[in-house]
Write a protein that holds these residues in place. Structure first.
Motif, mmCIF file in Angstrom:
data_model
loop_
_atom_site.group_PDB
_atom_site.id
_atom_site.type_symbol
_atom_site.label_atom_id
_atom_site.label_comp_id
_atom_site.label_asym_id
_atom_site.label_seq_id
_atom_site.Cartn_x
_atom_site.Cartn_y
_atom_site.Cartn_z
ATOM 1 N N LYS A 1 30.423 47.083 53.115
ATOM 2 C CA LYS A 1 31.435 47.587 52.195
ATOM 3 C C LYS A 1 31.577 46.706 50.952
ATOM 4 C CE LYS A 1 35.281 49.082 54.245
ATOM 5 N NZ LYS A 1 36.424 49.152 55.199
ATOM 6 N N LEU A 2 31.537 45.404 51.156
ATOM 7 C CA LEU A 2 31.670 44.480 50.039
ATOM 8 C C LEU A 2 30.663 44.780 48.938
ATOM 9 C CD1 LEU A 2 32.690 41.677 48.805
ATOM 10 C CD2 LEU A 2 30.727 40.695 50.012
ATOM 11 N N LEU A 3 29.395 44.824 49.306
ATOM 12 C CA LEU A 3 28.331 45.014 48.323
ATOM 13 C C LEU A 3 28.293 46.440 47.781
ATOM 14 C CD1 LEU A 3 25.489 42.946 50.038
ATOM 15 C CD2 LEU A 3 26.950 42.260 48.119
ATOM 16 N N ALA A 4 28.622 47.412 48.620
ATOM 17 C CA ALA A 4 28.606 48.807 48.166
ATOM 18 C C ALA A 4 29.625 49.024 47.044
ATOM 19 C CB ALA A 4 28.881 49.744 49.330
ATOM 20 N N LYS A 5 30.810 48.448 47.194
ATOM 21 C CA LYS A 5 31.841 48.615 46.162
ATOM 22 C C LYS A 5 31.446 47.898 44.876
ATOM 23 C CE LYS A 5 36.808 48.205 45.280
ATOM 24 N NZ LYS A 5 36.885 49.564 44.716
ATOM 25 N N ILE A 6 30.891 46.699 45.003
ATOM 26 C CA ILE A 6 30.428 45.988 43.812
ATOM 27 C C ILE A 6 29.328 46.780 43.117
ATOM 28 C CG2 ILE A 6 29.255 43.897 43.004
ATOM 29 C CD1 ILE A 6 30.664 42.379 45.281
ATOM 30 N N ALA A 7 28.428 47.350 43.903
ATOM 31 C CA ALA A 7 27.299 48.096 43.342
ATOM 32 C C ALA A 7 27.747 49.342 42.584
ATOM 33 C CB ALA A 7 26.329 48.482 44.459
ATOM 34 N N SER A 8 28.821 49.983 43.046
ATOM 35 C CA SER A 8 29.247 51.232 42.400
ATOM 36 C C SER A 8 29.763 51.012 40.987
ATOM 37 C CB SER A 8 30.322 51.919 43.249
ATOM 38 O OG SER A 8 31.518 51.164 43.260
ATOM 39 N N ASP A 9 30.099 49.771 40.636
ATOM 40 C CA ASP A 9 30.591 49.467 39.290
ATOM 41 C C ASP A 9 29.468 49.167 38.304
ATOM 42 O OD1 ASP A 9 33.318 49.798 39.536
ATOM 43 O OD2 ASP A 9 33.661 47.760 40.260
ATOM 44 N N ILE A 10 28.269 48.939 38.808
ATOM 45 C CA ILE A 10 27.203 48.415 37.953
ATOM 46 C C ILE A 10 26.707 49.433 36.938
ATOM 47 C CG2 ILE A 10 24.824 47.560 37.972
ATOM 48 C CD1 ILE A 10 25.484 46.072 40.544
ATOM 49 N N PRO B 1 29.588 36.533 39.953
ATOM 50 C CA PRO B 1 30.871 35.848 39.749
ATOM 51 C C PRO B 1 31.779 36.013 40.963
ATOM 52 C CG PRO B 1 30.265 37.118 37.802
ATOM 53 C CD PRO B 1 29.310 37.523 38.893
ATOM 54 N N VAL B 2 32.444 34.953 41.377
ATOM 55 C CA VAL B 2 33.294 35.010 42.566
ATOM 56 C C VAL B 2 34.467 35.969 42.373
ATOM 57 C CG1 VAL B 2 32.695 32.725 43.444
ATOM 58 C CG2 VAL B 2 34.540 32.959 41.763
ATOM 59 N N LYS B 3 34.846 36.258 41.122
ATOM 60 C CA LYS B 3 35.951 37.186 40.889
ATOM 61 C C LYS B 3 35.605 38.605 41.354
ATOM 62 C CE LYS B 3 34.660 38.239 36.088
ATOM 63 N NZ LYS B 3 35.098 38.169 34.667
ATOM 64 N N LYS B 4 34.315 38.879 41.591
ATOM 65 C CA LYS B 4 33.892 40.190 42.080
ATOM 66 C C LYS B 4 34.106 40.347 43.584
ATOM 67 C CE LYS B 4 31.873 41.836 38.231
ATOM 68 N NZ LYS B 4 32.208 43.125 37.594
ATOM 69 N N LEU B 5 34.350 39.243 44.291
ATOM 70 C CA LEU B 5 34.466 39.294 45.741
ATOM 71 C C LEU B 5 35.787 39.929 46.158
ATOM 72 C CD1 LEU B 5 33.081 35.765 46.707
ATOM 73 C CD2 LEU B 5 31.845 37.943 46.586
ATOM 74 N N PHE B 6 35.761 40.679 47.245
ATOM 75 C CA PHE B 6 36.947 41.344 47.765
ATOM 76 C C PHE B 6 38.024 40.306 48.100
ATOM 77 C CE2 PHE B 6 39.409 42.879 51.442
ATOM 78 C CZ PHE B 6 39.950 44.023 50.883
ATOM 79 N N GLY B 7 39.230 40.540 47.604
ATOM 80 C CA GLY B 7 40.354 39.662 47.923
ATOM 81 C C GLY B 7 40.559 38.518 46.955
ATOM 82 N N VAL B 8 39.642 38.337 46.008
ATOM 83 C CA VAL B 8 39.779 37.242 45.045
ATOM 84 C C VAL B 8 40.548 37.760 43.829
ATOM 85 C CG1 VAL B 8 38.587 35.625 43.528
ATOM 86 C CG2 VAL B 8 37.682 36.088 45.812
ATOM 87 N N GLY B 9 41.847 37.433 43.791
ATOM 88 C CA GLY B 9 42.677 37.805 42.656
ATOM 89 C C GLY B 9 42.758 36.673 41.656
ATOM 90 N N LYS B 10 43.700 36.803 40.731
ATOM 91 C CA LYS B 10 43.809 35.814 39.661
ATOM 92 C C LYS B 10 44.124 34.418 40.193
ATOM 93 C CE LYS B 10 45.114 38.977 35.944
ATOM 94 N NZ LYS B 10 46.144 39.320 34.920
ATOM 95 N N VAL B 11 45.025 34.342 41.187
ATOM 96 C CA VAL B 11 45.427 33.029 41.713
ATOM 97 C C VAL B 11 44.251 32.342 42.391
ATOM 98 C CG1 VAL B 11 46.930 31.822 43.344
ATOM 99 C CG2 VAL B 11 47.834 33.718 41.971
ATOM 100 N N GLY C 1 43.112 28.718 53.770
ATOM 101 C CA GLY C 1 43.643 29.265 55.014
ATOM 102 C C GLY C 1 42.668 30.248 55.650
ATOM 103 N N LYS C 2 43.197 31.288 56.292
ATOM 104 C CA LYS C 2 42.352 32.263 56.986
ATOM 105 C C LYS C 2 41.366 32.941 56.033
ATOM 106 C CE LYS C 2 45.647 33.399 60.665
ATOM 107 N NZ LYS C 2 46.451 34.482 61.293
ATOM 108 N N PHE C 3 41.771 33.089 54.791
ATOM 109 C CA PHE C 3 40.887 33.753 53.823
ATOM 110 C C PHE C 3 39.617 32.940 53.594
ATOM 111 C CE2 PHE C 3 39.940 35.045 49.268
ATOM 112 C CZ PHE C 3 39.404 36.275 49.623
#
Length: 349
Positions: A146-155, A177-187, A216-218
């Motif tokens: 799922k991670l890569l599929a969602k990133i790929a759909s934006d390309i 870029p790490v900002k593309k990873l699921f769950g990585v927000g601005k903070v 943490g868990k993330f």
């Protein structure tokens, strides 16, 4: 190895309106609330985005950036009907469909034998059927998770398709870029940047223990995600993890009593939504937006307390004092929820 497709309808609401009214094509179009009602944009087409417009932008600000903007009201029944039509297309290919919203979904086609079991060919066929049946374009990403599929759909948006085969994962993820990873927000992004991490190969230099200490868990997820790994399954039936009701008001609420009256109205709507989902609330929060669009939120967790409207009023009173009793343009009530099997005290009316 799974075969996952992520389908994303291009600028969905605005594209639906363009299809219905072809004179809109080639013009900056946005969907949202009018500035008279102090609204915000729900979405906009790509021409409007060239002016710097984006979803959640205040309408008044959007009009300043794009004076010739065509603003249309949200027609949710129409969008839902078309979304349901598209979902039926998905289900003809696989029962493993996980909708994320009206305009995007994950599909697990690992066991689909059509099209020589090629997820790329299946994605192409799905996009063709969406176009032929609705006149709309959709972008797709194909990958082993799922991670890569969602990133790929934006390309290759809009109206594009991109596939990440298993043998290309390491090459693809290396400079991502790490900002593309699921769950990585601005903070999280800023924290990673302070550690000298902006690309996945840099994040890969940290072991799992170090990432858990920092995040943490993330940290467990980050360790996997930066390597292109994702164990999340496509869930055909998924209960919401949170429920929210909120309202933007035509005029600022300047008086405390006026705010309390609105909390009572919102609470009744919240109760109905929780009952509809047959779930019970765990974490309660209240949010407010000020005239300058600052958003403030306050939440609380109490495993052994019976929740009521009075609790939201207490939360609001705390938040109201913290903002020095300034006028409010939006109030929202929020809860995180669990199944009926959770031993939680339900909300009381």
């Amino acid at each position: 190895m799974r075969k996952i497709i992520h389908i994303d309808l291009d600028y969905f609401y605005a594209q639906v309106e363009e299809k219905e009214n072809p004179t809109l094509v080639g013009k900056p179009v946005a969907i949202g609330g009018s500035d008279k009602n102090r609204g915000v944009l729900a979405t906009c087409n790509y021409i409007a985005r060239r002016y710097g417009l984006h979803s959640a932008m205040p309408t008044s600000q959007a009009r300043k950036k794009c004076p010739n903007l065509i603003l249309l009201p949200v027609d949710m029944p129409k969008y839902k009907a078309i979304s349901q039509q598209i979902k039926h297309i998905f289900l003809r290919f696989t029962p493993l469909v996980e909708p994320l919203s009206l305009d995007e979904a994950y599909l697990d086609v690992s066991n689909v034998q059509d099209h020589d079991n090629s997820a790329t060919l299946i994605a192409q066929q799905i996009r063709q059927e969406i176009r032929s049946q609705t006149g709309l374009t959709a972008s797709a990403g194909v990958a082993p998770n799922k991670l890569l599929a969602k990133i790929a759909s934006d390309i290759n948006k809009p109206d594009g398709l991109y596939t990440i085969p298993p043998q290309n994962i390491q090459t693809f993820i290396h400079d991502l870029p790490v900002k593309k990873l699921f769950g990585v927000g601005k903070v999280t992004q800023e924290k990673l940047k302070s550690m000298g991490i902006e690309l996945c190969w840099q994040l890969q230099q940290y072991d799992k223990t170090a990432l858990v200490q920092q995040f943490g868990k993330f940290g467990h997820d980050l360790y996997d995600y930066c390597r292109g790994q994702d164990k999340r399954e496509v869930m055909a039936k998924r209960l919401p993890k949170s429920i929210a009701v909120e309202q933007t008001y035509p005029q600022d609420l300047a008086a405390f009593d006026a705010c309390i009256a609105q909390i009572s109205v919102l609470y009744q709507k919240l109760i109905l939504r929780i009952n509809t989902n047959q779930q019970q609330a765990k974490i309660h929060g209240i949010g407010i937006k000020l005239t300058d669009f600052q958003f403030k939120k306050y939440s609380i967790t109490r495993q052994s307390t019976q929740y009521s409207q009075d609790l939201f009023i207490v939360l609001f009173k705390t938040l109201y004092d913290r903002i020095n009793k300034r006028p409010i343009r939006l109030i929202g009530l929020y809860v995180r929820v669990g199944s009926n099997e959770d031993k939680q005290i339900p909300l009381l009316i």
